[in-house]
Scaffold this motif. Structure first.
Motif, PDB file in Angstrom:
ATOM      1  N   GLY A 157       0.811  -1.213   0.000  1.00  0.00           N
ATOM      2  CA  GLY A 157       0.000   0.000   0.000  1.00  0.00           C
ATOM      3  C   GLY A 157       0.842   1.259   0.000  1.00  0.00           C
ATOM      4  O   GLY A 157       0.555   2.216  -0.733  1.00  0.00           O
ATOM      5  N   VAL A 158       1.893   1.273   0.820  1.00  0.00           N
ATOM      6  CA  VAL A 158       2.787   2.436   0.849  1.00  0.00           C
ATOM      7  C   VAL A 158       3.488   2.585  -0.499  1.00  0.00           C
ATOM      8  O   VAL A 158       3.618   3.697  -1.023  1.00  0.00           O
ATOM      9  CB  VAL A 158       3.813   2.306   1.995  1.00  0.00           C
ATOM     10  N   ALA A 159       3.918   1.462  -1.069  1.00  0.00           N
ATOM     11  CA  ALA A 159       4.565   1.512  -2.386  1.00  0.00           C
ATOM     12  C   ALA A 159       3.617   2.075  -3.438  1.00  0.00           C
ATOM     13  O   ALA A 159       4.009   2.907  -4.271  1.00  0.00           O
ATOM     14  CB  ALA A 159       5.032   0.112  -2.781  1.00  0.00           C
ATOM     15  N   ALA A 160       2.362   1.644  -3.400  1.00  0.00           N
ATOM     16  CA  ALA A 160       1.372   2.141  -4.358  1.00  0.00           C
ATOM     17  C   ALA A 160       1.117   3.630  -4.160  1.00  0.00           C
ATOM     18  O   ALA A 160       0.964   4.388  -5.133  1.00  0.00           O
ATOM     19  CB  ALA A 160       0.071   1.353  -4.212  1.00  0.00           C
ATOM     20  N   LEU A 161       1.067   4.052  -2.911  1.00  0.00           N
ATOM     21  CA  LEU A 161       0.861   5.472  -2.613  1.00  0.00           C
ATOM     22  C   LEU A 161       2.000   6.312  -3.192  1.00  0.00           C
ATOM     23  O   LEU A 161       1.765   7.317  -3.882  1.00  0.00           O
ATOM     24  CB  LEU A 161       0.768   5.666  -1.098  1.00  0.00           C
ATOM     25  N   VAL A 162       3.225   5.913  -2.922  1.00  0.00           N
ATOM     26  CA  VAL A 162       4.385   6.668  -3.410  1.00  0.00           C
ATOM     27  C   VAL A 162       4.428   6.668  -4.934  1.00  0.00           C
ATOM     28  O   VAL A 162       4.627   7.712  -5.566  1.00  0.00           O
ATOM     29  CB  VAL A 162       5.688   6.087  -2.834  1.00  0.00           C
ATOM     30  N   TRP A 163       4.225   5.517  -5.548  1.00  0.00           N
ATOM     31  CA  TRP A 163       4.320   5.411  -7.007  1.00  0.00           C
ATOM     32  C   TRP A 163       3.223   6.205  -7.712  1.00  0.00           C
ATOM     33  O   TRP A 163       3.412   6.690  -8.821  1.00  0.00           O
ATOM     34  CB  TRP A 163       4.254   3.947  -7.427  1.00  0.00           C
ATOM     35  N   SER A 164       2.058   6.328  -7.057  1.00  0.00           N
ATOM     36  CA  SER A 164       0.961   7.075  -7.686  1.00  0.00           C
ATOM     37  C   SER A 164       1.289   8.561  -7.808  1.00  0.00           C
ATOM     38  O   SER A 164       0.782   9.243  -8.693  1.00  0.00           O
ATOM     39  CB  SER A 164      -0.336   6.882  -6.903  1.00  0.00           C
ATOM     40  N   TYR A 165       2.169   9.068  -6.926  1.00  0.00           N
ATOM     41  CA  TYR A 165       2.569  10.471  -6.981  1.00  0.00           C
ATOM     42  C   TYR A 165       3.895  10.688  -7.704  1.00  0.00           C
ATOM     43  O   TYR A 165       4.179  11.785  -8.189  1.00  0.00           O
ATOM     44  CB  TYR A 165       2.652  11.058  -5.562  1.00  0.00           C
ATOM     45  N   TYR A 166       4.691   9.630  -7.774  1.00  0.00           N
ATOM     46  CA  TYR A 166       6.008   9.728  -8.409  1.00  0.00           C
ATOM     47  C   TYR A 166       6.195   8.584  -9.395  1.00  0.00           C
ATOM     48  O   TYR A 166       7.012   7.671  -9.189  1.00  0.00           O
ATOM     49  CB  TYR A 166       7.110   9.732  -7.343  1.00  0.00           C
ATOM     50  N   PRO A 167       5.463   8.601 -10.490  1.00  0.00           N
ATOM     51  CA  PRO A 167       5.510   7.508 -11.465  1.00  0.00           C
ATOM     52  C   PRO A 167       6.836   7.409 -12.208  1.00  0.00           C
ATOM     53  O   PRO A 167       7.087   6.409 -12.889  1.00  0.00           O
ATOM     54  CB  PRO A 167       4.366   7.839 -12.424  1.00  0.00           C
ATOM     55  N   GLU A 168       7.692   8.429 -12.083  1.00  0.00           N
ATOM     56  CA  GLU A 168       8.986   8.395 -12.754  1.00  0.00           C
ATOM     57  C   GLU A 168       9.932   7.376 -12.132  1.00  0.00           C
ATOM     58  O   GLU A 168      10.932   6.986 -12.761  1.00  0.00           O
ATOM     59  CB  GLU A 168       9.657   9.777 -12.687  1.00  0.00           C
ATOM     60  N   LEU A 169       9.647   6.952 -10.936  1.00  0.00           N
ATOM     61  CA  LEU A 169      10.529   6.016 -10.238  1.00  0.00           C
ATOM     62  C   LEU A 169      10.499   4.643 -10.891  1.00  0.00           C
ATOM     63  O   LEU A 169       9.445   4.173 -11.336  1.00  0.00           O
ATOM     64  CB  LEU A 169      10.104   5.879  -8.773  1.00  0.00           C
ATOM     65  N   THR A 170      11.636   3.991 -10.915  1.00  0.00           N
ATOM     66  CA  THR A 170      11.663   2.588 -11.316  1.00  0.00           C
ATOM     67  C   THR A 170      11.324   1.732 -10.101  1.00  0.00           C
ATOM     68  O   THR A 170      11.336   2.222  -8.956  1.00  0.00           O
ATOM     69  CB  THR A 170      13.049   2.184 -11.838  1.00  0.00           C
TER      70      THR A 170
ATOM     71  N   VAL B 237      13.116  -0.589  -8.812  1.00  0.00           N
ATOM     72  CA  VAL B 237      14.310  -0.679  -7.963  1.00  0.00           C
ATOM     73  C   VAL B 237      14.465   0.585  -7.137  1.00  0.00           C
ATOM     74  O   VAL B 237      14.774   0.529  -5.932  1.00  0.00           O
ATOM     75  CB  VAL B 237      15.570  -0.933  -8.818  1.00  0.00           C
ATOM     76  N   GLU B 238      14.248   1.738  -7.758  1.00  0.00           N
ATOM     77  CA  GLU B 238      14.335   3.005  -7.016  1.00  0.00           C
ATOM     78  C   GLU B 238      13.278   3.063  -5.923  1.00  0.00           C
ATOM     79  O   GLU B 238      13.560   3.499  -4.791  1.00  0.00           O
ATOM     80  CB  GLU B 238      14.163   4.174  -7.978  1.00  0.00           C
ATOM     81  N   LEU B 239      12.080   2.637  -6.238  1.00  0.00           N
ATOM     82  CA  LEU B 239      11.012   2.637  -5.248  1.00  0.00           C
ATOM     83  C   LEU B 239      11.359   1.715  -4.082  1.00  0.00           C
ATOM     84  O   LEU B 239      11.180   2.083  -2.912  1.00  0.00           O
ATOM     85  CB  LEU B 239       9.696   2.187  -5.900  1.00  0.00           C
TER      86      LEU B 239
ATOM     87  N   ALA C  43       8.986   8.129   3.092  1.00  0.00           N
ATOM     88  CA  ALA C  43       9.178   7.613   1.731  1.00  0.00           C
ATOM     89  C   ALA C  43       8.783   8.646   0.692  1.00  0.00           C
ATOM     90  O   ALA C  43       9.463   8.820  -0.334  1.00  0.00           O
ATOM     91  CB  ALA C  43       8.374   6.329   1.541  1.00  0.00           C
ATOM     92  N   LEU C  44       7.690   9.341   0.934  1.00  0.00           N
ATOM     93  CA  LEU C  44       7.256  10.384  -0.004  1.00  0.00           C
ATOM     94  C   LEU C  44       8.247  11.543  -0.062  1.00  0.00           C
ATOM     95  O   LEU C  44       8.528  12.080  -1.132  1.00  0.00           O
ATOM     96  CB  LEU C  44       5.870  10.889   0.392  1.00  0.00           C
ATOM     97  N   LYS C  45       8.800  11.904   1.091  1.00  0.00           N
ATOM     98  CA  LYS C  45       9.797  12.975   1.112  1.00  0.00           C
ATOM     99  C   LYS C  45      11.050  12.570   0.337  1.00  0.00           C
ATOM    100  O   LYS C  45      11.602  13.362  -0.444  1.00  0.00           O
ATOM    101  CB  LYS C  45      10.162  13.345   2.549  1.00  0.00           C
ATOM    102  N   LEU C  46      11.494  11.339   0.536  1.00  0.00           N
ATOM    103  CA  LEU C  46      12.683  10.871  -0.162  1.00  0.00           C
ATOM    104  C   LEU C  46      12.412  10.710  -1.653  1.00  0.00           C
ATOM    105  O   LEU C  46      13.277  11.006  -2.493  1.00  0.00           O
ATOM    106  CB  LEU C  46      13.159   9.553   0.443  1.00  0.00           C
ATOM    107  N   ALA C  47      11.206  10.268  -1.998  1.00  0.00           N
ATOM    108  CA  ALA C  47      10.839  10.136  -3.412  1.00  0.00           C
ATOM    109  C   ALA C  47      10.916  11.482  -4.118  1.00  0.00           C
ATOM    110  O   ALA C  47      11.380  11.575  -5.267  1.00  0.00           O
ATOM    111  CB  ALA C  47       9.434   9.559  -3.534  1.00  0.00           C
ATOM    112  N   GLU C  48      10.474  12.535  -3.454  1.00  0.00           N
ATOM    113  CA  GLU C  48      10.546  13.885  -4.021  1.00  0.00           C
ATOM    114  C   GLU C  48      11.991  14.252  -4.347  1.00  0.00           C
ATOM    115  O   GLU C  48      12.291  14.775  -5.426  1.00  0.00           O
ATOM    116  CB  GLU C  48       9.956  14.885  -3.019  1.00  0.00           C
TER     117      GLU C  48
END
Length: 548
Positions: free
Chosen positions: A471-484, A486-488, A534-539
């Motif tokens: 769920g956390v992975a899906a949340l992060v990826w939905s806002y940062y789709p540029e991530l691979t 592996v990066e996620l 995770a969202l902060k680091l994804a940014e």
């Protein structure tokens, strides 16, 4: 299949303590509010070691809109896609016309509207129960090795098979002996229960009674008083007739199905060759199946509607669940898991949640190839570490990110379970662990979750820690789709909440052998997944990539 653990009321039953599961309830309000949605809370703000989902929405996502619909494939026992908390959150195959009996999208599956069931046939018949994998292996190997007492004279390949036979026979005999003993005790308890109930109902002059009725009994008949006292004691220890019947049925299933070498539903219902990965003409579009009690809570953690005032709050909002039914009551087949992974990848899943596992994997190469395929297609795989209180650095737990070719899947996350008690009992006493094999932890103890038929229940298990990470992975990826993928994965690991000075009990099934260890040593990251961080680091990662 990991046995998920419902909240229980334990009581002494003849030879020992037996846990009785409670039935699901129609309203989440009937479950202790202290456990509602605790996995969404934040340690700093709420003093609860959740994964900071609410804080993430309130502080980081208020002015943002998700940019990608994330599809999470839930490979499980079946999912109640009609649950009120999953409406609008179930994946729909828009290229398939419902009910026309035609494979409209030519993907090899007829009428796969919400996913696929790999445990049935085109006539709509489904497998509910299966044997354990070691029982199937024993059934296969016993005719050849059952009378052999020494490996001398066997080829190297035969010696390997012979050793497998010895291990499976040992596991079978030990488990069957234990379950038969429990069954015997339950049967004896049932006889005493019947006699006592007959005595008290006869005294009361009615067929049913309450605990208050029992306590009010006064009689000169010593048999009636002994029955009354016995029943009062059992009820005070947590006994209820319904929970007793449920546990008795649970043990009967072990004897009749899971540990029965003669039981073989696969041949009758599916009629495929489980050792032929190319034999794929089986299954059906029924993603609910006869037992949706495991896939439903898993899906609810990931995608349950937030803020609707009905029950629980899932983690991700811009998400859809692709339901893949491949896990029976008993052990799943490697072939089904491999095909389910491939189905998920080919039909657009971004994340695959796998809350199941077993000790033997005779066709592991099927699963390994599917895992490598998912990895090549940028799909994240999230797997529950298991509920055997084992160090899986040194014990088998399949499927696994460690592949037979010596490599490790780069897009795989292995998840252990934590509780809301940030003290010595922080790690679930049942949770598997491993500094090399387990990547991180997530809440998996005393979670209030969805149950089939619009019900709710309190459950435990790494089966539910895994979808917290999904769920956390899906949340992060939905806002940062540029991530691979592996990066996620690396973001989730690096941003996990560390408790470097926290000492916890090693998970163990033996309460007498408890000893403390640093929490940081039980997984590779030493942390608990954290949505806010995770969202902060994804940014930061996306900015560094120069795409924002």
């Amino acid at each position: 299949m990991y046995r998920h653990l419902k909240a229980t009321a334990a009581f002494l039953l003849l030879s020992g303590s037996v846990a009785f599961a409670q039935d699901g309830v129609s309203s989440v309000a009937e479950i202790d509010k202290a456990y509602h949605n605790w996995y969404n809370l934040d340690m700093k703000q709420d003093k609860i070691p959740g994964v900071s989902v609410n804080r993430a929405y309130n502080e980081l996502l208020v002015a943002k809109q998700p940019r990608k619909k994330v599809v999470v494939a839930v490979i499980d026992s079946g999912t109640d896609i009609n649950h009120i908390e999953l409406q609008g959150r179930v994946w729909v195959n828009k290229n398939e016309i419902p009910g026309n009996g035609i494979d409209d999208d030519n993907n090899g599956y007829v009428d796969d509207i919400h996913g696929w069931g790999f445990l049935g046939n085109a006539a709509g018949e489904n497998i509910q129960y299966e044997t354990y994998e070691y029982v199937r292996l024993l059934r296969q190997l016993a005719p050849k090795y059952g009378k052999i007492t020494s490996p001398q004279g066997l080829t190297e390949a035969e010696q390997k098979e012979y050793n497998t036979y010895l291990v499976t026979r040992k596991n079978f005999e030990e488990e069957l002996t234990d379950r038969l003993k429990t069954k015997q005790n339950l049967d004896a308890f049932d006889e005493v229960l019947a006699i006592c109930e007959q005595l008290v109902t006869g005294h009361l002059g009615k067929d049913t009674y309450t605990v208050e009725d029992l306590k009010g009994i006064s009689s000169t008949n010593q048999d009636v008083m002994r029955a009354r006292n016995w029943l009062v004691q059992k009820y005070s220890q947590g006994f209820t007739p319904a929970s007793f019947r449920e546990y008795k049925d649970y043990i009967d299933k072990f004897v009749n199905y899971h540990l029965n070498p003669e039981f073989d539903p696969r041949t009758e219902i599916v009629a495929d060759n489980p050792e032929d990965i190319n034999d794929t003409d089986y299954g059906n579009g029924d993603v609910i199946g006869p037992r949706a009690d495991h896939g439903t809570p898993v899906s609810g953690i990931i995608a349950g509607i937030r803020g609707n005032g009905v029950g629980i709050d899932g983690i991700a909002e811009n998400v859809e669940i692709m339901a893949l039914r491949a896990v029976p009551s008993g052990d799943e087949r490697d072939k089904d898991i491999a095909l389910a992974i491939r189905y998920a990848v080919d039909n657009g899943a971004h994340i695959i949640n796998m809350s199941f596992g077993k000790d033997f994997s005779p066709q592991k190469h099927f699963v390994d190839e599917a895992v490598k395929y998912a990895e090549s297609k940028n799909v994240l795989l999230v797997h529950a570490a298991g509920n055997d209180a084992k160090n899986i650095d040194n014990a088998d737990n399949f499927p696994t990110k460690q592949l037979q070719d010596g490599t490790r899947a780069s897009t795989w996350l292995e998840v252990g379970a934590t509780s809301k008690n940030l003290k010595k009992n922080f790690v679930g006493e049942f949770s598997n662990y491993g500094r090399e094999s387990v990547d991180l932890f997530a809440p998996g103890v005393d979670l209030v979750l969805l149950a089939p038929d619009n019900k709710y229940d309190k459950m435990n298990g790494t089966s539910f820690a895994s979808p917290v990470v999904s769920g956390v992975a899906a949340l992060v990826w939905s806002y940062y789709p540029e991530l691979t993928a592996v990066e996620l994965k690396n973001i989730l690991l690096e941003s996990s909440t560390k408790y470097p000075r926290l000492k916890v009990y090693y998970p163990t099934e033996d309460p007498k052998s408890k000893k403390k260890v640093k929490f940081s040593t039980l997984s590779a990251s030493g942390g608990v997944v954290n949505a806010y961080e995770a969202l902060k680091l994804a940014e930061k990662v996306v900015q560094q990539k120069g795409v924002l």
